[in-house]
Design an enzyme around this catalytic site. Structure first.
Site, PDB file in Angstrom:
ATOM      1  N   GLY A  23      56.370  14.488  41.816  1.00  0.00           N
ATOM      2  CA  GLY A  23      57.746  13.814  41.988  1.00  0.00           C
ATOM      3  C   GLY A  23      59.134  14.565  43.023  1.00  0.00           C
ATOM      4  N   GLY A  24      60.232  14.073  42.790  1.00  0.00           N
ATOM      5  CA  GLY A  24      61.292  15.159  44.107  1.00  0.00           C
ATOM      6  C   GLY A  24      61.266  16.281  43.307  1.00  0.00           C
ATOM      7  N   THR A  27      56.221  18.975  40.787  1.00  0.00           N
ATOM      8  CA  THR A  27      54.509  18.733  40.493  1.00  0.00           C
ATOM      9  C   THR A  27      54.657  19.028  39.065  1.00  0.00           C
ATOM     10  OG1 THR A  27      53.830  18.831  42.791  1.00  0.00           O
ATOM     11  CG2 THR A  27      52.241  18.599  40.806  1.00  0.00           C
ATOM     12  N   LYS A  42      55.225  22.280  35.159  1.00  0.00           N
ATOM     13  CA  LYS A  42      56.328  22.015  36.171  1.00  0.00           C
ATOM     14  C   LYS A  42      56.150  22.644  36.773  1.00  0.00           C
ATOM     15  CE  LYS A  42      60.800  19.311  36.769  1.00  0.00           C
ATOM     16  NZ  LYS A  42      61.939  18.760  36.209  1.00  0.00           N
ATOM     17  N   ASP A 136      68.903  11.859  31.393  1.00  0.00           N
ATOM     18  CA  ASP A 136      68.240  10.599  32.232  1.00  0.00           C
ATOM     19  C   ASP A 136      66.413  10.422  31.396  1.00  0.00           C
ATOM     20  OD1 ASP A 136      66.174  12.024  35.148  1.00  0.00           O
ATOM     21  OD2 ASP A 136      66.828  10.125  34.934  1.00  0.00           O
TER      22      ASP A 136
END
Length: 749
Positions: A23-24, A27, A42, A136
């Site tokens: 993702g932004g 990884t 992560k 989120d």
């Protein structure tokens, strides 16, 4: 997804196996601990490592994820927020994200949609109870695991009382799933912002599109703040609940606790709606079967709860008004999800109860024959502190005479007097426990449990089987243990006690090792068949090895298990017995091992639809197919299979014929069991709520109130009730144990 050129070979000592996604901000890789447990790591992108503001946010993410590790989230295994390239390792959750599921299979409906809604509300409840706001909640942050939905990624979460970082010019979040206050005043975001996001998520799950979808995130953000949601395609029964979540003002929305009450009271199948929009089938939890009445002077600790009147009006009046009435803040004090006092507990008994102080019909009481209480017994309640009090767990217990041996999580084992709950000794575990690994077992002189290594002691074995002297608690010996049984059998049972011997799997998951339980002296070792991993499975006095190929174990897709009878004297494996899988060993009936056959929907298990019975002596396997698929937690007692559904439905089935004996809706969600004895079957949830059922027809004899706050709706838990004669000992969340007389269960209120 395989590793790419340039990907690291390992992170923090964890060898990497594959990429899970990117993702932004970072990884995510699949890796394994040295004991073989899969973890998701992560790894933050290098360009953010020098950003002080980002490092603060990442530290907050790690702290928040540690706080909320539980049944509905991914537990933190390890983390290095100060590393040159920060990373965090969490338990790996098998399953696709909600976003991927919707994209490939379309919207959810019916009972599946209701289960998702309840599971996510339970997740929010537990996240909010520890003082964290997720901020989120969106489809890509929900994983549909076999055990239910899991909420992941706390990258922009924060504690309720923590200052929000000032991030000039950036909108942090995903506009179509953000609350109005999150877009307008991020510093004012509280728990009910997550409730708004959950409302958008449920609409998306039911329709495949969000209630504020637009061509650009800027237009979506404007619609979130100023426009009414688009909900015309949301099922009628769910729509009113979603509308309440999407109120523009936070105070107009239900809390997570209140939302859970509303969702549990929806029809069992959201698609079963009659012409007026009224559900034709309804499941009620006994803790939430009530309406909210505002008392003149409400007592904060003892909400007023009265029985609910039946629905008699139209959809507009019956469901709509009732749901809207339930979540109004003015009556929020009456939410029933509370911690009950230990003296409180039992709903009024129906005719056929135990009599005595139970409130039942004494003329028809089911008296306990031949069962006595421990000498000097009186009802008791105890909490057993472990080595990691920040990660409390549920214990499991074994009764031996006047002693009770319990263990699990951060407690290797403890000895408790069955008569009064007083502790004789306790051995603690310093590390992060593996979910579902409890007490191994006990002999006359030895107790065996699991110990997990502390995070600051990498030289120690990740997990060990520890033998303790039953009288003193003195450690006798320990041995590193493998941890792959769940992948092979669907049950966490990496070591078993059989007679005076304990059988373990070695740390490399390559062989069985049998030891004298007290001395630790090895009596035999038995290597696994080439290319397989195995777990020990008891079949009465016999022992079998359940094995699967490395390929299937590594892919978490054991479809072709093989059983091998094990010679208890030498450890030699007998001739293989092939079984149609996937299958879960559940118990023994008439000397035969009973395995429940798992019904798969694509790559996801959807319940149990049959039985395989294996005779180790003759190597004969017989199969019985059930008329339908039953989802929930399986168990066995007295040659009968029981499946406890997430919503409290308990079904009894004959393993020989596949015939359903009876089915009974109870008020105990996420129950595990049964324990059989003292004239009843006992099922209990993590809250300590217990139901006693008549074995012959499932008739409820009594039900207790909850004793602690706990997670409901889990699947696959082992039985929580232990019987010491007529004494019922219950293990609940937060290392809580309590006991009462089966003939005199605690009264309600």
């Amino acid at each position: 997804m395989s590793l790419r050129a340039g990907d690291p070979a390992e992170i923090g000592g964890y060898p990497l196996e594959a990429r899970l996604g990117s993702g932004g901000m970072g990884t995510v890789f699949l890796a394994r601990t040295s004991s073989g447990r899969p973890v998701a790591i992560k790894l933050i992108h290098p360009q953010f490592a020098a950003d002080d503001e980002f490092r603060i946010r990442f530290r907050q993410e790690v702290a928040a994820a540690r706080q909320v590790s539980g049944a509905f989230t991914a537990a933190v295994v390890d983390a290095a927020p100060e590393a040159e390239q920060p990373w965090m390792a969490t338990t790996y959750i098998q399953g696709h994200t909600l976003a991927r599921h919707i994209a490939t299979k379309g919207p959810l409906s019916g009972a599946e949609l209701r289960r998702l809604a309840i599971g996510l509300a339970e997740a929010l409840r537990d996240i909010h109870r520890v003082g964290v706001v997720h901020r989120d909640l969106k489809p890509s942050n929900v994983v549909l695991s076999p055990e239910g939905p899991r909420v992941i990624d706390f990258g922009i979460s924060r504690a309720v009382d923590q200052q929000t970082l000032t991030i000039t010019g950036r909108v942090i979040g995903t506009p179509p799933f953000m609350s109005p206050e999150q877009l307008q005043a991020p510093r004012d975001v509280g728990p009910r912002s997550d409730v708004f996001s959950l409302g958008t998520l449920l609409a998306y799950s039911a329709t495949g599109h969000g209630p504020f979808d637009a061509e650009s995130p800027y237009i979506a953000a404007y619609q979130v703040v100023h426009r009414e949601p688009s909900l015309e395609d949301v099922p009628v029964a769910l729509r009113t609940v979603v509308e309440s979540c999407l109120a523009k003002e936070p105070n107009g929305r239900p809390s997570a606790d209140e939302l859970l009450v509303l969702l549990r009271d929806l029809p069992t199948d959201l698609d079963q709606i009659d012409a007026r929009g009224v559900g034709t089938s309804r499941t009620r939890d006994m803790a939430t079967e009530h309406h909210f009445a505002t008392p003149a002077t409400p007592a904060p600790a003892t909400p007023t709860i009265t029985p609910a009147a039946p629905d008699t009006g139209s959809a507009d009046t019956a469901i709509g008004r009732r749901l809207r009435r339930r979540w109004r803040p003015a009556v929020a004090a009456a939410v029933a999800v509370t911690v009950a006092a230990i003296g409180g507990g039992v709903a009024a008994l129906t005719t056929g109860g135990f009599g005595g102080n139970s409130g039942g019909d004494k003329g028809n009481s089911r008296a306990v024959q031949g069962a006595a209480l421990p000498d000097g017994f009186k009802p008791w309640h105890e909490t057993v502190p472990g080595g990691r009090e920040d990660i409390p767990d549920e214990l499991r217990c074994i009764a031996h005479g006047d002693a009770l041996f319990c263990g699990g999580g951060s407690v290797v084992a403890t000895r408790i007097r069955a008569k009064d709950g007083s502790r004789v000794w306790t051995a603690k575990s310093p590390g992060v426990p593996v979910n579902g690994m409890h007490l191994v077992g006990a002999t006359d002189d030895t107790v065996l449990g699991y110990r997990f290594a502390a995070q600051n002691a990498p030289q120690d074995p990740p997990s060990e089987v520890v033998a303790l002297d039953a009288k003193t608690g003195r450690e006798l010996w320990s041995v590193p243990s493998g941890a792959q049984s769940t992948a092979v059998t669907g049950r966490t049972q990496d070591a078993i006690v059989t007679g005076s011997v304990v059988v373990t799997v070695d740390a490399s998951n390559s062989r069985f090792e049998a030891r004298n339980a007290h001395s630790g002296q090895i009596t035999w070792t038995s290597p696994f068949p080439a290319g397989t991993q195995c777990a020990p499975v008891p079949v009465g006095p016999q022992l079998v090895a359940m094995c699967a190929t490395n390929t299937e174990v590594n892919a978490f897709a054991v479809r072709h298990p093989t059983l091998y009878p094990v010679d208890r004297a030498s450890g030699a494996l007998g001739r293989p017995i092939e079984v149609n899988g996937p299958a879960v060993p559940t118990g023994v009936a008439n000397g035969r091992l009973v395995l429940l056959q798992v019904h798969m929907e694509g790559t996801d298990p959807a319940g149990y639809n049959g039985v395989a019975r294996v005779d180790p002596a003759s190597r004969k396997v017989t199969y019985s197919r059930w008329a339908k698929t039953y989802a929930g937690t399986p168990g066995m007692a007295d040659s009968t299979v029981y499946v406890s559904g997430q919503t409290g439905l308990i079904t009894a089935l004959d393993p020989a014929t596949g015939r359903k004996k009876w089915s009974r809706q109870t008020g105990v969600e996420g129950a595990a069991g049964p324990a059989a004895g003292a004239g009843a079957l006992y099922f209990s949830s993590a809250t300590g709520r217990v139901v006693a059922l008549a074995p012959d027809d499932g008739k409820p004899l009594w039900t207790t109130d909850p004793q602690v706050d706990g997670l409901t709706g889990q699947q696959g838990a082992s039985p929580r009730v232990t019987l010491a004669g007529r004494a019922v000992i219950v293990a609940a969340a937060k290392n809580t144990l309590f006991a009462f007389d089966a003939q005199k269960p605690p009264k309600s209120g």
